[in-house]
Design a protein around this motif. Sequence first.
Motif, PDB file in Angstrom:
ATOM      1  N   VAL A  22       0.840  -1.198   0.000  1.00  0.00           N
ATOM      2  CA  VAL A  22       0.000   0.000   0.000  1.00  0.00           C
ATOM      3  C   VAL A  22       0.872   1.244   0.000  1.00  0.00           C
ATOM      4  CG1 VAL A  22      -1.966  -1.099   1.130  1.00  0.00           C
ATOM      5  CG2 VAL A  22      -0.188  -0.003   2.527  1.00  0.00           C
ATOM      6  N   LEU A  23       0.277   2.336  -0.496  1.00  0.00           N
ATOM      7  CA  LEU A  23       0.921   3.645  -0.539  1.00  0.00           C
ATOM      8  C   LEU A  23       0.058   4.597   0.282  1.00  0.00           C
ATOM      9  CD1 LEU A  23       3.160   5.423  -1.936  1.00  0.00           C
ATOM     10  CD2 LEU A  23       1.463   5.873  -3.711  1.00  0.00           C
ATOM     11  N   PRO A  24       0.300   4.705   1.602  1.00  0.00           N
ATOM     12  CA  PRO A  24      -0.560   5.543   2.442  1.00  0.00           C
ATOM     13  C   PRO A  24      -0.391   7.035   2.120  1.00  0.00           C
ATOM     14  CG  PRO A  24       0.781   4.022   3.757  1.00  0.00           C
ATOM     15  CD  PRO A  24       1.346   4.041   2.376  1.00  0.00           C
ATOM     16  N   HIS A  25      -1.489   7.763   2.237  1.00  0.00           N
ATOM     17  CA  HIS A  25      -1.447   9.224   2.147  1.00  0.00           C
ATOM     18  C   HIS A  25      -2.672   9.752   2.886  1.00  0.00           C
ATOM     19  CE1 HIS A  25      -4.639   9.542  -0.997  1.00  0.00           C
ATOM     20  NE2 HIS A  25      -4.212   8.330  -1.296  1.00  0.00           N
ATOM     21  N   VAL A  26      -2.629  11.002   3.285  1.00  0.00           N
ATOM     22  CA  VAL A  26      -3.731  11.595   4.034  1.00  0.00           C
ATOM     23  C   VAL A  26      -4.947  11.720   3.123  1.00  0.00           C
ATOM     24  CG1 VAL A  26      -4.519  13.634   5.298  1.00  0.00           C
ATOM     25  CG2 VAL A  26      -2.159  12.837   5.563  1.00  0.00           C
ATOM     26  N   SER A  36      -6.026  14.389   0.155  1.00  0.00           N
ATOM     27  CA  SER A  36      -4.870  14.884  -0.593  1.00  0.00           C
ATOM     28  C   SER A  36      -4.483  13.826  -1.624  1.00  0.00           C
ATOM     29  CB  SER A  36      -3.691  15.159   0.346  1.00  0.00           C
ATOM     30  OG  SER A  36      -3.236  13.958   0.931  1.00  0.00           O
ATOM     31  N   PRO A  37      -3.868  14.229  -2.729  1.00  0.00           N
ATOM     32  CA  PRO A  37      -3.511  13.235  -3.747  1.00  0.00           C
ATOM     33  C   PRO A  37      -2.391  12.330  -3.261  1.00  0.00           C
ATOM     34  CG  PRO A  37      -2.610  15.387  -4.315  1.00  0.00           C
ATOM     35  CD  PRO A  37      -3.503  15.591  -3.118  1.00  0.00           C
ATOM     36  N   PRO A  38      -2.361  11.080  -3.716  1.00  0.00           N
ATOM     37  CA  PRO A  38      -1.251  10.203  -3.355  1.00  0.00           C
ATOM     38  C   PRO A  38       0.036  10.718  -3.986  1.00  0.00           C
ATOM     39  CG  PRO A  38      -2.612   9.173  -5.036  1.00  0.00           C
ATOM     40  CD  PRO A  38      -3.328  10.419  -4.605  1.00  0.00           C
ATOM     41  N   PRO A  39       1.191  10.357  -3.430  1.00  0.00           N
ATOM     42  CA  PRO A  39       2.459  10.783  -4.027  1.00  0.00           C
ATOM     43  C   PRO A  39       2.584  10.308  -5.467  1.00  0.00           C
ATOM     44  CG  PRO A  39       2.811   9.797  -1.848  1.00  0.00           C
ATOM     45  CD  PRO A  39       1.383   9.541  -2.219  1.00  0.00           C
ATOM     46  N   ALA A  40       3.198  11.143  -6.293  1.00  0.00           N
ATOM     47  CA  ALA A  40       3.433  10.752  -7.680  1.00  0.00           C
ATOM     48  C   ALA A  40       4.427   9.600  -7.711  1.00  0.00           C
ATOM     49  CB  ALA A  40       3.968  11.942  -8.470  1.00  0.00           C
ATOM     50  N   LEU A  41       4.122   8.586  -8.511  1.00  0.00           N
ATOM     51  CA  LEU A  41       4.977   7.404  -8.572  1.00  0.00           C
ATOM     52  C   LEU A  41       5.968   7.514  -9.725  1.00  0.00           C
ATOM     53  CD1 LEU A  41       2.392   4.517  -8.007  1.00  0.00           C
ATOM     54  CD2 LEU A  41       3.960   5.517  -6.350  1.00  0.00           C
ATOM     55  N   PRO A  42       7.231   7.208  -9.465  1.00  0.00           N
ATOM     56  CA  PRO A  42       8.177   7.107 -10.572  1.00  0.00           C
ATOM     57  C   PRO A  42       7.914   5.814 -11.343  1.00  0.00           C
ATOM     58  CG  PRO A  42       9.222   6.412  -8.541  1.00  0.00           C
ATOM     59  CD  PRO A  42       7.837   6.886  -8.170  1.00  0.00           C
ATOM     60  N   ARG A  43       8.537   5.682 -12.483  1.00  0.00           N
ATOM     61  CA  ARG A  43       8.431   4.426 -13.208  1.00  0.00           C
ATOM     62  C   ARG A  43       9.159   3.333 -12.440  1.00  0.00           C
ATOM     63  NH1 ARG A  43       9.619   5.959 -19.563  1.00  0.00           N
ATOM     64  NH2 ARG A  43       7.808   7.349 -19.851  1.00  0.00           N
ATOM     65  N   PHE A  44       8.516   2.170 -12.373  1.00  0.00           N
ATOM     66  CA  PHE A  44       9.160   1.045 -11.695  1.00  0.00           C
ATOM     67  C   PHE A  44       8.644  -0.245 -12.307  1.00  0.00           C
ATOM     68  CE2 PHE A  44       5.234   1.747  -9.401  1.00  0.00           C
ATOM     69  CZ  PHE A  44       4.768   0.479  -9.100  1.00  0.00           C
ATOM     70  N   ALA A  45       9.463  -1.270 -12.183  1.00  0.00           N
ATOM     71  CA  ALA A  45       9.077  -2.592 -12.693  1.00  0.00           C
ATOM     72  C   ALA A  45       8.460  -3.386 -11.551  1.00  0.00           C
ATOM     73  CB  ALA A  45      10.303  -3.313 -13.245  1.00  0.00           C
ATOM     74  N   ALA A  46       7.177  -3.727 -11.679  1.00  0.00           N
ATOM     75  CA  ALA A  46       6.485  -4.451 -10.610  1.00  0.00           C
ATOM     76  C   ALA A  46       7.180  -5.766 -10.290  1.00  0.00           C
ATOM     77  CB  ALA A  46       5.034  -4.698 -11.002  1.00  0.00           C
ATOM     78  N   ALA A  47       7.755  -6.413 -11.303  1.00  0.00           N
ATOM     79  CA  ALA A  47       8.409  -7.702 -11.079  1.00  0.00           C
ATOM     80  C   ALA A  47       9.671  -7.569 -10.246  1.00  0.00           C
ATOM     81  CB  ALA A  47       8.742  -8.354 -12.418  1.00  0.00           C
ATOM     82  N   ALA A  48      10.218  -6.351 -10.182  1.00  0.00           N
ATOM     83  CA  ALA A  48      11.464  -6.147  -9.448  1.00  0.00           C
ATOM     84  C   ALA A  48      11.232  -5.716  -7.997  1.00  0.00           C
ATOM     85  CB  ALA A  48      12.319  -5.102 -10.165  1.00  0.00           C
ATOM     86  N   LEU A  49       9.981  -5.572  -7.587  1.00  0.00           N
ATOM     87  CA  LEU A  49       9.711  -5.149  -6.217  1.00  0.00           C
ATOM     88  C   LEU A  49      10.089  -6.248  -5.233  1.00  0.00           C
ATOM     89  CD1 LEU A  49       6.245  -3.388  -6.638  1.00  0.00           C
ATOM     90  CD2 LEU A  49       8.506  -2.331  -6.468  1.00  0.00           C
ATOM     91  N   PRO A  50      10.530  -5.868  -4.015  1.00  0.00           N
ATOM     92  CA  PRO A  50      10.887  -6.876  -3.005  1.00  0.00           C
ATOM     93  C   PRO A  50       9.713  -7.793  -2.693  1.00  0.00           C
ATOM     94  CG  PRO A  50      11.635  -4.692  -2.334  1.00  0.00           C
ATOM     95  CD  PRO A  50      10.775  -4.488  -3.534  1.00  0.00           C
ATOM     96  N   ASP A  51      10.011  -9.038  -2.426  1.00  0.00           N
ATOM     97  CA  ASP A  51       8.961 -10.032  -2.199  1.00  0.00           C
ATOM     98  C   ASP A  51       8.066  -9.688  -1.017  1.00  0.00           C
ATOM     99  OD1 ASP A  51       9.798 -11.531  -4.341  1.00  0.00           O
ATOM    100  OD2 ASP A  51      11.031 -12.898  -3.141  1.00  0.00           O
ATOM    101  N   ASP A  52       8.655  -9.118   0.062  1.00  0.00           N
ATOM    102  CA  ASP A  52       7.836  -8.869   1.258  1.00  0.00           C
ATOM    103  C   ASP A  52       7.427  -7.406   1.376  1.00  0.00           C
ATOM    104  OD1 ASP A  52      10.124  -7.548   2.271  1.00  0.00           O
ATOM    105  OD2 ASP A  52       9.745  -8.280   4.311  1.00  0.00           O
ATOM    106  N   LEU A  53       7.461  -6.648   0.258  1.00  0.00           N
ATOM    107  CA  LEU A  53       7.088  -5.238   0.303  1.00  0.00           C
ATOM    108  C   LEU A  53       5.666  -5.091   0.833  1.00  0.00           C
ATOM    109  CD1 LEU A  53       7.852  -2.301  -0.358  1.00  0.00           C
ATOM    110  CD2 LEU A  53       6.862  -2.669  -2.632  1.00  0.00           C
ATOM    111  N   ALA A  54       5.505  -4.254   1.871  1.00  0.00           N
ATOM    112  CA  ALA A  54       4.187  -4.060   2.481  1.00  0.00           C
ATOM    113  C   ALA A  54       3.702  -2.619   2.365  1.00  0.00           C
ATOM    114  CB  ALA A  54       4.217  -4.477   3.957  1.00  0.00           C
ATOM    115  N   VAL A  55       4.616  -1.663   2.567  1.00  0.00           N
ATOM    116  CA  VAL A  55       4.243  -0.254   2.601  1.00  0.00           C
ATOM    117  C   VAL A  55       5.288   0.552   1.841  1.00  0.00           C
ATOM    118  CG1 VAL A  55       3.962   1.776   4.092  1.00  0.00           C
ATOM    119  CG2 VAL A  55       3.010  -0.419   4.809  1.00  0.00           C
ATOM    120  N   VAL A  56       4.817   1.486   1.037  1.00  0.00           N
ATOM    121  CA  VAL A  56       5.696   2.478   0.414  1.00  0.00           C
ATOM    122  C   VAL A  56       5.306   3.827   0.988  1.00  0.00           C
ATOM    123  CG1 VAL A  56       6.363   3.608  -1.737  1.00  0.00           C
ATOM    124  CG2 VAL A  56       5.973   1.128  -1.694  1.00  0.00           C
ATOM    125  N   VAL A  57       6.242   4.489   1.640  1.00  0.00           N
ATOM    126  CA  VAL A  57       5.924   5.722   2.366  1.00  0.00           C
ATOM    127  C   VAL A  57       6.869   6.830   1.942  1.00  0.00           C
ATOM    128  CG1 VAL A  57       7.403   5.166   4.350  1.00  0.00           C
ATOM    129  CG2 VAL A  57       5.433   6.671   4.672  1.00  0.00           C
TER     130      VAL A  57
END
Length: 388
Positions: free
Chosen positions: A31-35, A38-59
């Motif tokens: 999840v990408l928490p935000h208040v 307000s709009p969520p933070p702008a996301l840079p380009r990223f490869a979903a397949a390269a994300l860490p296996d246990d990724l839970a929160v992007v802050v």
Amino acid sequence: MDLDPLPVPLGEDARSVLPRLRRALDGGGAVLPHVAGSPPPALPRFAAAALPDDLAVVVGTSGSTGTPKLAMLGAAALTASAHATHERLGGPGQWLLTLPAGHVAGLQVLLRGLDAGTVPVSVDLSTGFSPTAFAAGVRRLDPEHRHYTSLVPTQLVRLLEDPAATSALASLHGVLVGGAATPLALRRRAEAAGIRVVTTYGMSETCGGCVYDGRTLTGATVRIDDEGRVHLGGAMLAHGYLGRPDLTFGSFAVDPDGSRWFRTDDAGRVDEDGRLHVDGRLDDVVVTGGMKVAPRPVEEAAVEHVPGVREAVVVGTPDPEWGQAVSLLVVPEAGARPLSVVEVREHLRGHVPDHALPRRVTAAGAVPLRGPGKPDRAAVAALFDVRG
């Protein structure tokens, strides 16, 4: 892997996101928490397949060094942080949420509730932070549990000015204070009122605070390099920055033995008792007449030794003779008499080196802030209206 925006409401409805946070910790998509609102933070380009296996929160980070970054926090790191916090405080308990949970400090209050199996109580922040609302929130805590909260120093200052809120604070089993440096005089004032203050140090990249009262939590490590820079390591470290391998490479390092470290922008030292002392950001140091002045010791001395000063922030402002002038912003106590630069310098003389005595002083009703409780030093410098 999914990465879902997670709008977190202010006030009591903040707990509505607890099931989604639990699912994220259990591997059900990050999840990408935000208040909320307000709009969520702008996301840079990223490869979903390269994300860490246990990724839970992007802050989001506070952005104090430029463009805000997005720290990738794993479930194991967040769980280690919550466990270690409860261990240090004396056991699991129920938390009072006083901060927006779109930032790491507020989010951690919700995650600690999940760790403890308790539902946090939230202070209504829709019209700003109120000592009256804080005291009401404390009254709603379940008497069957230990009680904790997390504050920034400016909130602690406001609560101590209200007798009912001070009494409510003193009833808690632990009060974490972080997000910005806590002046020693403020801590002493709180402890004199019977409040169990625990100062915290950490950042988004370490799942929030990982050093309490100068000592690392279980699973965290600290070291100081040759230039006095603080490096943090251990179980609470982020995987890096979303979509920014260049920034990850510049801020995170791996030793030959596999231990990972985060390179902070803070200057610090570890004393002979193993306690970490943070003197402030390396790029906040004021260079005046060729001498370096760390802001924090001057700020603490101003609050403790200059009459009528409630809060203080030191910045460097351009000066044709000295390069930078040590410039002190004070927030006066109600009814305090304005003091001249000469008077302020005399009150501070002997408490800080002579080259650290302020050459400019101004006052404001509040410290300009950026993020949860951090002074906006650029905005503070602008209050002096000087040009190089």
